[in-house]
Design an enzyme around this catalytic site. Structure first.
Site, PDB file in Angstrom:
ATOM      1  N   TYR A 138       0.831  -1.212   0.000  1.00  0.00           N
ATOM      2  CA  TYR A 138       0.000   0.000   0.000  1.00  0.00           C
ATOM      3  C   TYR A 138       0.857   1.251   0.000  1.00  0.00           C
ATOM      4  CZ  TYR A 138       0.797   1.052   4.988  1.00  0.00           C
ATOM      5  OH  TYR A 138       1.365   1.403   6.194  1.00  0.00           O
ATOM      6  N   LYS A 174       6.506  -1.805   2.021  1.00  0.00           N
ATOM      7  CA  LYS A 174       5.296  -1.225   2.630  1.00  0.00           C
ATOM      8  C   LYS A 174       4.159  -2.228   2.465  1.00  0.00           C
ATOM      9  CE  LYS A 174       3.228   3.392   3.184  1.00  0.00           C
ATOM     10  NZ  LYS A 174       3.292   3.477   4.630  1.00  0.00           N
ATOM     11  N   GLU A 190      12.969   2.745  13.907  1.00  0.00           N
ATOM     12  CA  GLU A 190      12.043   3.804  13.477  1.00  0.00           C
ATOM     13  C   GLU A 190      10.871   3.787  14.449  1.00  0.00           C
ATOM     14  OE1 GLU A 190      10.314   2.984   9.599  1.00  0.00           O
ATOM     15  OE2 GLU A 190      10.255   0.837  10.013  1.00  0.00           O
ATOM     16  N   LEU A 198      11.326   1.439   6.939  1.00  0.00           N
ATOM     17  CA  LEU A 198      10.736   1.910   5.687  1.00  0.00           C
ATOM     18  C   LEU A 198      11.460   3.213   5.333  1.00  0.00           C
ATOM     19  CD1 LEU A 198       8.363   1.385   3.643  1.00  0.00           C
ATOM     20  CD2 LEU A 198       7.240   3.280   4.796  1.00  0.00           C
TER      21      LEU A 198
END
Ligand code: PSZ
Length: 292
Positions: free
Chosen positions: A30, A143, A175, A199
């Site tokens: 996505y 993702k 992250e 990511l």
């Protein structure tokens, strides 16, 4: 109006099969794209990442990237989105439940839009974060629709009354659950390198580009949770959160609980890159009148 494959339709007209692999396995990818003043921000970067994510899971996109981009732009236009988000997901498709992917499966594309204001208050005042172990898989660069690790970390933060969860693997910060993390110490900006553990955020890349333009020292190196807690400034980035200061981590107050000077410099430069109205006007962090 939503987008179902290449058709514009209403949400209640769409039936999703229970054997959609997106539903059964989280088998899909996505993107979330931000719209400012009717303009999709960094659309090419989001499309490139969508293509890469699909390729990494061995999925062929149902249409060309140019086609998908055109469909999304049309959706934004049809829904007259001014400031908001475009969500697009592509699932592997429908097949009888089996881990093995059948040869002739066709991916299913879904996209919708939502009008959402910029989170000006959080961008100004900052958010609080917990530190928690990163229990996600080792392909965080994709993702993917599988967000359970992130959802569980967010749930833990929220239950404790915090806004976000900053994740670490053996005390090295990766992250946040849905954001990239930056720290600043003695004028140097640090963030985790773009590898399989994070990511590579579109906003992260934007911040690195701004820092380069401004000749601010940056190191893309993992840092420890101890280093993070001793930072002069900390901020997180994402498509919707933009550059959000972190003013509290667990029990530690960062920069006296305020957004720091380098964070603000980056925010100001970021804001200048946001697509404006034809007349140059927009809701602004630095030039607003009593926005909350
Ligand atoms: O609206 C939301 O809550 C959004 S929109 C994008 C995100 C959340 N998160 C993207 C993300 C992420 O999920 C992880 C694990 N790391 C970093 C990011 C930031 O990526 P960009 O900057 O591309 O949105």
């Amino acid at each position: 109006m939503i987008l179902f494959n290449n058709q514009f339709t209403e949400r209640d007209k769409v039936n999703i099969d229970m054997e959609d692999r997106g539903y059964q396995f989280g088998d899909g990818v996505y993107e979330v794209v931000r719209v400012y003043n009717g303009v999709c921000f960094r659309m090419e970067s989001h499309m490139a990442r969508l293509k890469r994510s699909a390729a990494e899971i061995g999925m062929t996109l149902p249409y060309s990237l140019e086609n998908i981009e055109q469909l999304l732009l049309k959706l934004v236009e049809k829904n007259a989105i001014h400031t908001g988000n475009v969500y697009i997901q592509i699932s592997r498709g429908v097949a009888p439940r089996d881990h093995q992917i059948p040869a002739n499966i066709t991916p299913i594309l879904l996209a919708n839009t939502k009008e959402v204001e910029r989170p000006i208050y959080k961008i100004k005042e900052g958010i609080s974060c917990i530190l928690t172990e990163d229990v996600r898989w080792l392909r965080c660069d994709i993702k993917s629709l599988n967000l359970l690790g992130s959802v569980m970390a967010t749930q833990k933060a929220n239950q404790l009354g915090y806004g976000e969860a900053i994740l670490h693997r053996r005390n090295m910060v990766t992250e946040a659950s849905s954001k990239n993390v930056f720290m600043i110490k003695d004028g140097t900006i640090k963030t985790h390198p773009a590898n399989h553990l994070i990511l590579d955020g579109i906003t992260r890349v934007e911040v690195l580009d701004i820092a380069k333009e401004k000749n601010l020292p940056v190191v893309e190196e993992a840092f420890s949770t101890d280093e993070l807690l001793q930072a002069d400034e900390v901020f997180v980035t994402s498509t919707t959160a933009e550059i959000t200061p972190v003013t509290k981590i667990d029990e530690t107050i960062i920069n006296k609980g305020q957004s720091g000077p380098i964070t603000q410099m980056l925010q100001q430069a970021f804001e200048q890159r946001i697509p404006k109205h034809g007349d140059g006007s927009s809701v602004s962090l630095f030039f607003s009148i009593g926005q909350k």
